[in-house]
Design a protein around this motif. Structure first.
Motif, PDB file in Angstrom:
ATOM      1  N   ARG A 207      10.558  48.653 -17.785  1.00 31.61           N
ATOM      2  CA  ARG A 207       9.180  48.998 -17.399  1.00 31.61           C
ATOM      3  C   ARG A 207       9.111  49.365 -15.909  1.00 31.61           C
ATOM      4  O   ARG A 207       8.410  50.315 -15.544  1.00 31.61           O
ATOM      5  CB  ARG A 207       8.238  47.823 -17.721  1.00 31.61           C
ATOM      6  CG  ARG A 207       6.781  48.029 -17.302  1.00 31.61           C
ATOM      7  CD  ARG A 207       6.132  49.202 -18.009  1.00 31.61           C
ATOM      8  NE  ARG A 207       4.831  49.558 -17.412  1.00 31.61           N
ATOM      9  CZ  ARG A 207       4.687  50.364 -16.356  1.00 31.61           C
ATOM     10  NH1 ARG A 207       5.751  50.898 -15.762  1.00 31.61           N
ATOM     11  NH2 ARG A 207       3.482  50.643 -15.898  1.00 31.61           N
ATOM     12  N   SER A 215       3.685  46.282  -8.566  1.00 34.42           N
ATOM     13  CA  SER A 215       3.906  45.015  -9.253  1.00 34.42           C
ATOM     14  C   SER A 215       4.625  44.053  -8.329  1.00 34.42           C
ATOM     15  O   SER A 215       5.508  44.458  -7.562  1.00 34.42           O
ATOM     16  CB  SER A 215       4.757  45.216 -10.514  1.00 34.42           C
ATOM     17  OG  SER A 215       5.156  43.957 -11.024  1.00 34.42           O
ATOM     18  N   LYS A 237      -0.478  43.316 -13.504  1.00 32.45           N
ATOM     19  CA  LYS A 237      -0.754  44.226 -14.615  1.00 32.45           C
ATOM     20  C   LYS A 237       0.536  44.693 -15.305  1.00 32.45           C
ATOM     21  O   LYS A 237       0.632  44.726 -16.535  1.00 32.45           O
ATOM     22  CB  LYS A 237      -1.530  45.443 -14.092  1.00 32.45           C
ATOM     23  CG  LYS A 237      -2.096  46.339 -15.162  1.00 32.45           C
ATOM     24  CD  LYS A 237      -3.115  47.313 -14.556  1.00 32.45           C
ATOM     25  CE  LYS A 237      -3.308  48.542 -15.443  1.00 32.45           C
ATOM     26  NZ  LYS A 237      -2.185  49.510 -15.335  1.00 32.45           N
ATOM     27  N   LEU A 238       1.521  45.031 -14.490  1.00 31.47           N
ATOM     28  CA  LEU A 238       2.784  45.508 -15.064  1.00 31.47           C
ATOM     29  C   LEU A 238       3.477  44.385 -15.855  1.00 31.47           C
ATOM     30  O   LEU A 238       3.991  44.607 -16.953  1.00 31.47           O
ATOM     31  CB  LEU A 238       3.694  46.034 -13.947  1.00 31.47           C
ATOM     32  CG  LEU A 238       4.999  46.693 -14.392  1.00 31.47           C
ATOM     33  CD1 LEU A 238       5.324  47.876 -13.477  1.00 31.47           C
ATOM     34  CD2 LEU A 238       6.159  45.711 -14.405  1.00 31.47           C
ATOM     35  N   GLU A 241       1.969  44.047 -19.155  1.00 31.29           N
ATOM     36  CA  GLU A 241       2.471  45.066 -20.084  1.00 31.29           C
ATOM     37  C   GLU A 241       3.825  44.676 -20.669  1.00 31.29           C
ATOM     38  O   GLU A 241       4.100  44.910 -21.847  1.00 31.29           O
ATOM     39  CB  GLU A 241       2.583  46.421 -19.372  1.00 31.29           C
ATOM     40  CG  GLU A 241       1.234  47.055 -19.101  1.00 31.29           C
ATOM     41  CD  GLU A 241       1.360  48.297 -18.212  1.00 31.29           C
ATOM     42  OE1 GLU A 241       0.393  48.594 -17.499  1.00 31.29           O
ATOM     43  OE2 GLU A 241       2.435  48.943 -18.218  1.00 31.29           O
ATOM     44  N   GLN A 244       3.185  42.204 -23.274  1.00 29.80           N
ATOM     45  CA  GLN A 244       2.669  42.837 -24.493  1.00 29.80           C
ATOM     46  C   GLN A 244       3.804  43.430 -25.328  1.00 29.80           C
ATOM     47  O   GLN A 244       3.785  43.341 -26.554  1.00 29.80           O
ATOM     48  CB  GLN A 244       1.640  43.910 -24.132  1.00 29.80           C
ATOM     49  CG  GLN A 244       0.297  43.303 -23.724  1.00 29.80           C
ATOM     50  CD  GLN A 244      -0.622  44.287 -23.007  1.00 29.80           C
ATOM     51  OE1 GLN A 244      -0.174  45.325 -22.500  1.00 29.80           O
ATOM     52  NE2 GLN A 244      -1.901  43.958 -22.950  1.00 29.80           N
ATOM     53  N   ARG A 245       4.781  44.020 -24.662  1.00 25.90           N
ATOM     54  CA  ARG A 245       5.923  44.583 -25.405  1.00 25.90           C
ATOM     55  C   ARG A 245       6.719  43.463 -26.081  1.00 25.90           C
ATOM     56  O   ARG A 245       7.097  43.571 -27.241  1.00 25.90           O
ATOM     57  CB  ARG A 245       6.825  45.391 -24.464  1.00 25.90           C
ATOM     58  CG  ARG A 245       6.157  46.666 -24.012  1.00 25.90           C
ATOM     59  CD  ARG A 245       7.040  47.498 -23.092  1.00 25.90           C
ATOM     60  NE  ARG A 245       6.233  48.566 -22.493  1.00 25.90           N
ATOM     61  CZ  ARG A 245       6.712  49.500 -21.689  1.00 25.90           C
ATOM     62  NH1 ARG A 245       8.002  49.504 -21.378  1.00 25.90           N
ATOM     63  NH2 ARG A 245       5.909  50.423 -21.180  1.00 25.90           N
TER      64      ARG A 245
END
Ligand code: ZN
Length: 323
Positions: A207, A215, A237-238, A241, A244-245
């Motif tokens: 990412r 980040s 935020k990163l 993410e 989430q993955r």
């Protein structure tokens, strides 16, 4: 169980978790109360020929110290890192130096106590289902998110062993096509490659390389799974993410397993679970979105017994098999 008490007084169980560097030993009452636990080193040289004799000696010493007769020990369970079938035969345990090895038979002879064998991740699941996070539940799926991913499935209170002892190997469930890097098992696209501690670190690296989004992880050398969850807790935020993955892979995999097992509870253990309930923030949504509706009612729980799950599960294995 009460009958045994009437005849001979207190009865005992022994749980032995045989790891690649140390052997964890636990002495339990037949009711599952841990009376004492201790460790000895695992001597793996010469194809692990010293491992069982070392355990036999430490059991003898402990029972002598406690004034317990072997006739009052119902049984001894052994958990090992490798597939172990219902008869307690190890197919291969690389970390111990063992090839094909009739563990239960050899241990029973050496110990003078009836011994039984199981896979380490499977007995850990049994331990959590007996006295840990999922205590009281009969149908439990456990995933251990460490360097790799271990798995264990308990159906109607019993380990799902499979024909060669490789039941519950959740870590090697295929979740992604087109993966170019091989998993430790030799296949490509196993869940272990994305949702283990190592896998989460990899997702974070990928990412970070995608673009220049800000980040806090950018300042961190060798980003770890812990760094990712620490950043998530700071609202990065990163990192969210990345979470989430991770949750997408694990949640969908657990949804597939739930359709087969229909568990009461899913227990998550291992180093990654130290991040706490935050992991479920990412896992539950993809799980609920993809699971078959009749299998949706599941308790998501963090493992409670830590490194003792194995010895508890081994003691329960002995209790179940002996009765
Ligand atoms: Zn694999």
């Amino acid at each position: 169980m009460s009958g045994k008490r009437e005849v001979g007084g207190m009865k005992y169980l022994i749980g032995i978790d045989v790891g690649g560097t140390s052997v964890k030993n636990g002495l339990f009452t037949d009711g599952g109360e841990l009376l004492d636990k201790w460790e000895i080193p695992t001597r793996t040289e010469n194809n692990g020929e010293n491992i069982l004799p070392d355990i036999a000696r430490t059991i003898d010493e402990k029972l002598a110290e406690k004034g317990i007769s072997k006739s009052d020990v119902i049984g001894c369970g052994l958990g090992v890192p490798g597939p172990v079938n219902e008869e307690g035969v190890v197919q291969r345990a690389v970390n111990l130096g063992w090839g094909y090895f009739p563990l239960a038979e050899k241990a029973s002879e050496l110990f003078g106590i009836k011994a039984y064998g199981g896979n380490d991740a499977n007995v850990a699941a049994l331990g959590e289902a007996w006295k840990g996070a999922a205590s009281g539940f009969a149908n439990v799926v456990m995933v251990t998110l460490g360097t790799g991913i271990g798995g264990g499935i308990i159906v109607n209170g019993k380990i799902l062993t499979g024909c060669r002892g490789a039941g519950g190997e959740i870590g090697h469930m295929h979740v992604k096509d087109g993966e170019t890097i091989p998993c430790g098992c030799g296949n490509h696209g196993c869940i272990e490659q994305y949702a283990s501690a190592t896998g989460i670190a990899r997702l974070a690296r990928e990412r970070l390389e995608e673009n220049d989004d800000a980040s806090s992880l950018r300042g961190v050398e060798n980003v770890s799974a812990k760094d990712v969850f620490d950043a998530i807790k700071q609202g990065d935020k990163l990192a969210i993410e990345v979470g989430q993955r991770f949750g997408d892979y694990l949640g969908k995999a657990l949804a597939n397993i739930a359709c087969v097992v229909n568990p009461d509870a899913i227990v998550v253990g291992g180093g990654v679970s130290k991040a706490g309930d935050v992991i479920f923030d990412f896992v539950k949504e993809p799980f609920e979105k993809n699971v078959f509706h009749a299998c949706r009612q599941v308790e998501f729980l963090l493992a409670k017994l830590d490194n003792d799950a194995g010895i508890y599960g081994c003691a329960k294995l002995a209790l179940d098999k002996a009765s």
